[in-house]
Write an enzyme that holds these catalytic residues in place. Structure first.
Site, PDB file in Angstrom:
ATOM      1  N   GLU A  10       0.793  -1.224   0.000  1.00 47.04           N
ATOM      2  CA  GLU A  10       0.000   0.000   0.000  1.00 47.04           C
ATOM      3  C   GLU A  10       0.832   1.282   0.000  1.00 47.04           C
ATOM      4  O   GLU A  10       0.407   2.294  -0.549  1.00 47.04           O
ATOM      5  CB  GLU A  10      -0.936  -0.006   1.224  1.00 47.04           C
ATOM      6  CG  GLU A  10      -1.981  -1.108   1.218  1.00 47.04           C
ATOM      7  CD  GLU A  10      -2.971  -0.961   0.078  1.00 47.04           C
ATOM      8  OE1 GLU A  10      -3.378   0.182  -0.222  1.00 47.04           O
ATOM      9  OE2 GLU A  10      -3.335  -1.998  -0.526  1.00 47.04           O
TER      10      GLU A  10
ATOM     11  N   SER B 103     -48.729 -23.674  45.274  1.00 46.59           N
ATOM     12  CA  SER B 103     -48.246 -23.791  46.650  1.00 46.59           C
ATOM     13  C   SER B 103     -46.871 -23.198  46.879  1.00 46.59           C
ATOM     14  O   SER B 103     -46.394 -23.187  48.022  1.00 46.59           O
ATOM     15  CB  SER B 103     -48.241 -25.270  47.073  1.00 46.59           C
ATOM     16  OG  SER B 103     -49.558 -25.774  47.118  1.00 46.59           O
TER      17      SER B 103
END
Length: 850
Positions: free
Chosen positions: A86, A477
């Protein structure tokens, strides 16, 4: 012809004119140039990651995949590849490469493409501040912005920004993310060939990436390697080896180490509430939950296995599909199977692709039916056999309360061409099916409310509805411990006698007689409170409710964190008509386990930024009187995850103030209720009533005396519950149908099922408790026995089992019972033939004071 002197003057003038023009252009564009100061403190838009307490990734939220790294964390070969490809003069130029720029301009004049001359600095400028449009004005802005960046940052800082920001395809940004997306590796683990592939991506990430176009990616890799060779970064041998390597890239998602989607979604939603969607999804947060991986897996296995066990008790609902209609079948001469044309491999695979798999379920097609076995072909193409033991459970499902007769042969169950689910348990295949009932489990620490496991349903893929936090179901319960706790605060003791007899109550408002019934419908007359809670006597709960009063009951229940809006203002509340979530029940019940404190449940322990800095640390409420001493004690006690209780708090005590959980009931009340709930598991005494035992007796297989728990079943068995705990861990298990019209039903006797799966109604003990037992069996191995600590101001005296009064007898008709000071009985049972009156504060023989 110009002389040399005139040529020099012309050149200088031209250059000065150019500089003036460039400066004028800069002044004209300066107001439109972005400020690059933000690059000094870049906030990377990285996805949010959710981890378990032991650091295993559970999920990732956010579209952009990025793994920010510092420059020294990137392999040198990658840096070399980027520079060679690059910008080989990156460390020499001032943001713009004159050589590259001149080459590009000359190429444009000559009509040849010599490249765009973009340096790494210019690409940083474009990626952070500018659009990708190809125009001269954008290019000029890019150049000026690059000058600013070079002035502000060092070369290494610019390179680091580039390596972390550059888009590299498939929603990966930066090379750290690209390494994971394309190779499923950390970037330090890549080969030279893989590095060269990634280094070639910036040129055109959407068209030359190795997934979309392996051929173009390989060609681009060769260019990168050639430039590295020319620049002296690699040897000829390295070049040859890497250039000949195959393209190995594949699409990789986030590497999920622990599949716990309900946990991850709870943490995800809390993060959105804390930070908002945009910051939560892009802030790079690492969210560490309180859920340990092994605890979560134990809960998942327990819930899944329990749902399959329940489902199989109720019969087989038939195949997913049939590839050969029965009306078209003919007898096969060599087997008892009935077939037409044989199934092809393509036909089998096409059929199996139409259905999903879940957990341990595998798809298969029946390819041969024998007398008491079938051969099936799996999705993998493997052919396996299911013997009679693996399919004889499959009575025909008729309704939730009715099943067909037991099958006698494989032909009673399956046909050639049936598409079915199978499972492989311990190397043996068996017929299976996708459960229709739903289940949930939540586990938490009573000490501080840390959530240890969340299973919100059978499968998150099947349903994202989290039944732990979102499903308000009648609790049955499971409400009774809270009602009995209110009774203890209003004059009752564990030895108090209450009449266990039928109730007939005429309601003038509705014109209906209310007749609450015990389940099973057995009534024992006068019964002690301890035994009534252990046996979950419905009529006793109603009588206690009446004695305490509805206002006192509701006030007491709301102190456990329950919303008054969820508590019906009538006597049905005593039997569990309130609709609560499993997390609410677990939080309330934790108060009994920790000695009377209401802790706040939490699932996020801490949050880190993308670089590992802690940005948030949860400061939970602690169940303690002397919290400093509590923390010191806990730091010496290992919890189920292998970490020490209190370590995090001790380390941050100078930063985070200690938050003490509010006390909502006395330590004595919490201990007495726990005693009765321990009786629900371990209680069994024929001298009280023939064959009586607590409703939670199935937990005895854990062989732990330091546990307590309560079953729960609603009317018509719509919901079944079990909540139980040790001193350090509590879990609530629920099972039911999402469809409110269905109930859990009952099953007929099936000799092919275990003794715990024989005929009977689907109550909490039978339907919900087995999941709790399996979960606690795994977790209690990591928790040494720890009895519930007896608080001060309790005394233990010997009482008669029948009357609840003092006794001098020491046979099986008596036992020791706990009382708060001032509440112990003061008279002896008349069967003792004694008129001795005991002062509740005076120690006597057979009286133990704590």
């Amino acid at each position: 012809m110009l002389s040399f002197k005139h040529f020099v003057k012309f050149s200088i003038g031209f250059a000065l004119t150019g500089l003036v023009a460039i400066f004028a252009l800069y002044l004209a564009l300066r107001s439109d140039l972005p400020s690059v100061a933000s690059l000094k403190d870049v906030k990377w838009q990285t996805p949010m990651q959710i981890y378990s307490a032991d650091g295993k990734l559970m999920n990732q939220f956010g579209e952009k995949k990025r793994v920010p790294l510092t420059l020294d964390q990137f392999p040198q070969q990658l840096i070399d590849a980027i520079l060679a490809t690059e910008d080989d003069r990156f460390y020499l130029h001032f943001g713009v490469d004159p050589v590259g720029m001149g080459r590009a301009i000359l190429g444009q004049i000559m009509g040849q493409n010599k490249g765009g001359a973009s340096t790494i600095t210019m690409q940083v400028a474009r990626n952070f501040f500018l659009s990708p449009e190809v125009t001269y004005i954008r290019k000029i802005r890019e150049i000026f912005t690059a000058f600013h960046i070079e002035y502000l940052l060092s070369k290494d800082e610019i390179l680091s920004l580039y390596l972390n920001k550059i888009p590299l395809g498939h929603r990966s940004f930066g090379f750290g993310a690209a390494a994971q997306v394309y190779y499923g590796k950390d970037i330090q683990d890549l080969t030279l060939a893989q590095i060269a592939v990634l280094a070639g991506l910036p040129k055109a990430p959407s068209t030359i990436n190795p997934i979309t176009s392996p051929t173009r990616a390989k060609a681009r890799r060769g260019v990168v390697l050639q430039r590295m060779l020319v620049s002296g970064y690699i040897t000829q041998e390295q070049y040859r080896e890497a250039n000949n390597a195959p393209i190995t890239a594949q699409k990789h998602g986030a590497e999920i180490e622990l599949n716990a989607p309900y946990v991850a979604e709870m943490a995800h939603q809390q993060m959105v509430e804390m930070y908002g969607e945009e910051q939560a999804y892009t802030g790079g947060f690492k969210v560490f939950t309180t859920v340990a991986s092994q605890t979560q897996l134990a809960a998942e296995n327990a819930v899944i296995n329990n749902l399959h066990a329940y489902d199989q008790r109720h019969g087989y609902r038939g195949p997913l599909a049939s590839l050969r209609a029965q009306s078209q079948q003919e007898a096969s001469p060599d087997t008892s199977s009935k077939i037409t044309t044989p199934l092809t491999d393509e036909e089998i695979q096409t059929a199996l692709m139409k259905f999903k798999t879940f957990h341990h379920l595998q798809l298969a097609v029946v390819t041969k039916v024998e007398e008491q076995s079938v051969a099936v072909t799996l999705a993998s193409g493997q052919q396996v056999t299911i013997d009679w033991q693996g399919m004889s459970w499959a009575r025909k499902f008729i309704t939730d309360t009715k099943q067909g007769p037991a099958p006698k042969s494989a032909d009673d169950i399956l046909r050639y061409g049936d598409v079915i689910y199978v499972s492989n348990l311990n190397g043996s295949y068996r017929l299976d099916q996708l459960p229709q009932a739903s289940g949930a489990m939540v586990a938490l620490s009573p000490d501080d409310g840390a959530i240890k496991a969340v299973i919100g349903g059978y499968s998150f893929e099947q349903s994202q509805f989290n039944r732990v936090t979102q499903a308000k179901r009648q609790v049955g319960s499971n409400i009774k411990p809270f009602v009995y706790s209110a009774a203890l605060d209003n004059g009752f003791t564990l030895a108090s006698l209450v009449n266990d007899a039928p109730i007939n109550h005429w309601d003038e408002a509705t014109g209906i007689t209310w007749r609450p019934k015990n389940s099973p419908e057995r009534y024992d007359g006068l019964i002690r409170v301890r035994i009534a809670l252990a046996q979950s006597k419905n009529v006793v709960a109603v009588r206690l409710f009446r004695e305490v009063g509805i206002d006192n009951i509701i006030s007491h229940l709301t102190s456990f964190g329950f919303s008054p809006d969820d508590l019906p203002k009538n006597e049905s509340l005593a039997l569990g008509s309130a609709a609560l979530t499993p997390l609410e029940i677990a939080t309330g019940m934790a108060t009994f386990a920790n000695g009377g404190f209401l802790v706040e449940p939490y699932i996020i322990d801490r949050i880190e930024d993308s670089f590992g800095n802690i940005v948030y640390q949860t400061n939970p409420t602690l169940a303690c009187e002397d919290c400093v001493q509590w923390l010191q004690d806990r730091s010496l006690t290992a919890d189920a995850s292998g970490e020490s209780f209190g370590d995090a708090f001790i380390q941050t005590k100078d930063i985070l103030p200690i938050r003490k959980a509010p006390r909502v009931i006395s330590a004595q009340n919490a201990f007495l209720i726990t005693e009765a709930l321990n009786e629900a598991i371990w209680g069994a005494d024929w001298s009280v009533a023939p064959g009586w035992q607590g409703t939670g007796w199935r937990a005895r297989k854990l062989k732990r005396r330091d546990i307590a728990g309560k079953t729960g079943t609603t009317n018509e068995a719509k919901d079944a519950w079990f909540t139980g705990y040790s001193r350090r861990l509590l879990a609530t298990s629920w099972i039911g149908f999402d469809d409110p019209s269905r109930n859990l039903g009952r099953t007929v006797r099936n000799v092919n099922l275990s003794s715990d799966q024989i005929a009977g109604n689907e109550y909490g003990a039978r339907s919900a408790q087995p999941a709790w037992v399996d979960f606690m069996k795994a977790e209690l191995q990591n928790l040494p026995p720890e009895p519930f600590r007896q608080p001060a101001d309790l005394l233990s005296v010997r009482i008669d089992k029948q009357s609840g009064k003092l006794t001098t007898k020491t046979d099986k008709s008596s036992l020791f019972e706990f009382f708060e000071l001032g509440t112990a009985p003061t008279t002896y049972d008349t069967k003792d033939n004694s008129s001795v009156i005991l002062d509740g504060n005076q120690p006597q023989e057979d009286v133990e004071i704590f």
